[in-house]
Design an enzyme around this catalytic site. Structure first.
Site, mmCIF file in Angstrom:
data_model
loop_
_atom_site.group_PDB
_atom_site.id
_atom_site.type_symbol
_atom_site.label_atom_id
_atom_site.label_comp_id
_atom_site.label_asym_id
_atom_site.label_seq_id
_atom_site.Cartn_x
_atom_site.Cartn_y
_atom_site.Cartn_z
ATOM 1 C CD GLU A 1 -2.629 1.249 2.573
ATOM 2 O OE1 GLU A 1 -2.658 2.357 3.167
ATOM 3 O OE2 GLU A 1 -3.178 0.222 3.014
ATOM 4 C CB CYS B 1 -3.517 5.069 4.261
ATOM 5 S SG CYS B 1 -4.687 3.957 5.075
#
Length: 443
Positions: free
Chosen positions: A210, A247
């Site tokens: 990620e 995030c």
């Protein structure tokens, strides 16, 4: 133990762990995390500057996802019975099951010191799949990593879990043939470098990275007229949550020009107090990216927050012309308002964005542009949010926390929710294998 000893122990433990009572072990880890919360949370506060209330909530999430993933230890099995009339030729008996891929290397994240760190989702899903885990601790919270790591290690059989600290050991483990997959949450630069190592091995391995996202929010003209002030307030609350170090923080706020939403958001931002960032590395990276955005000729400053949140603004035309520079993730308490002149211009922005974890639509139910907006956005993101905010990722069966590159290196997979276990299992079909041999190989 040396790194070689750790990797050898993980390889030795792989087969027995695949057949162990993994559900009970994961629940024991969860119980241990809960029992040690009063010891762990103060360490986390000291090392990360995250407030106690959020850390305690994160402990609850961490133990919950361990228990939830404990329910996913049984692999999926599909059976096709033999069929002599199957076209174009007789079909044999086939049993499709899923086996652990082998030892997994997990790189812990900095911004969730419990839920995406030592005992976090990547560790829990790999263990649930039947894979030993070697955990590369994040340098932002080393003492917390050691304390949490001891809880995990003590609940599991020998060799199933180990923790390493050095960057050198992390890279060496990633290229070692005993490691069969890796998971990472962090910056695009570090993530891409590790991904390149993983796939350039003589035996390339899956790397579930990620790497970052700006999580754009699109406000239609109808939504701006109906509830502009409400949307502005919700946006600011979302992008400043956790000092902008999530995030899923929305970094682009695409709104109609002349709607007043940018001004309303600016007023809300001025009421938000400064909060310390996670560590010096995060702070310096934030300052560098923010400086480039502020210095861009097409960007104006709505709120210069200093150490408090900052709000910038630009136009849709500028974003379309300078997308690479203006769509950069600024990991911290800053966001960019983008004003469009027509909704067709807004749709052009949607079509121009690269891969993202999330995309949010603020629209009315009868909004004429809503269907096209949702359809276009779904081509670029892993999760489409309707009249809500992307911060907050439910740990559940239907969650997808992923997205096209560069948000992640593996858009078919999620790092949150029960489907995360699938990253660490590989399918194997058994053809006409006798039942007495098959029984122990599909459980």
């Amino acid at each position: 133990m040396s790194l070689d000893d750790i990797l050898e122990a993980a390889a030795d433990a792989a087969r027995s762990w695949a057949r162990a009572d993994r559900a009970a072990a994961l629940r024991e880890v969860a119980d241990g995390i809960d029992a040690a919360a009063d010891e762990l949370v103060p360490i986390a506060q000291e090392e990360t500057h995250i407030p106690e209330a959020r850390l305690r909530g994160e402990v609850v999430r961490t133990s919950f996802q361990l228990r939830l993933l404990a329910e996913e230890v049984q692999p999926r099995t599909v059976v096709d019975e033999a069929d002599p009339s199957w076209p174009p030729a007789p079909r044999p008996k086939l049993v499709l099951t899923h086996r652990p891929i082998g030892p997994v290397l997990v790189f812990a994240a900095s911004n969730f010191p419990f839920a995406f760190s030592v005992a976090g989702g990547d560790t829990a899903s790999a263990l649930a799949a039947g894979c030993p885990v070697v955990l590369k601790a994040h340098p932002g919270h080393p003492r917390l990593s050691d304390a949490t790591g001891e809880i995990v290690r003590s609940a599991l059989p020998e060799g199933v879990f180990a923790l390493i600290h050095s960057e050198e050991d992390g890279r060496a483990a990633l290229t070692d043939p005993r490691v069969r997959a890796a998971a990472f949450t962090g910056s695009p630069t570090a993530g891409r470098a590790l991904y390149d190592l993983a796939v350039s091995r003589p035996d390339p391995i899956p790397f579930y990275g990620e790497l970052g996202s700006v999580n754009p929010v699109f406000v239609t003209e109808a939504a701006a007229r109906a509830r502009g002030a409400e949307i502005a307030a919700g946006y600011v609350d979302s992008f400043t949550m956790g000092a902008g170090q999530l995030c899923t923080k929305p970094g682009l706020f695409v709104v109609p020009a002349g709607s007043g939403i940018g001004e309303a958001a600016a007023e809300r931002v001025r009421q938000v107090a400064a909060a310390p960032l996670l560590n010096e590395r995060i702070a310096s990276g934030y300052a560098a990216v923010l400086g480039r955005l502020v210095g861009h000729a097409e960007v104006r400053t709505l709120v210069d927050g200093g150490e408090a949140p900052t709000l910038l603004a630009t136009t849709a035309k500028a974003l379309l012309e300078h997308g690479e520079a203006l769509r950069t993730e600024c990991f911290g308490p800053a966001s960019l308002v983008v004003e469009y002149s027509t909704e067709s211009e807004m749709l052009d922005i949607v079509r121009s964005i690269d891969g993202q974890l999330t995309g949010t639509v603020q629209a009315e139910d009868d909004d004429p542009v809503a269907a096209e907006l949702v359809d276009e956005l779904a081509e670029h993101v892993g999760r489409v949010v309707w009249n809500g905010w992307p911060t907050g990722v439910a740990v559940t069966r239907a969650m997808h926390h992923g997205g096209p590159y560069p948000a992640t290196t593996a858009p078919l997979h999620t790092s949150v929710g029960t489907a995360a276990v699938d990253r660490f299992r590989r399918p194997v079909a058994f053809q006409n294998v006798p039942e007495e041999l098959l029984a122990d190989r599909i459980s």
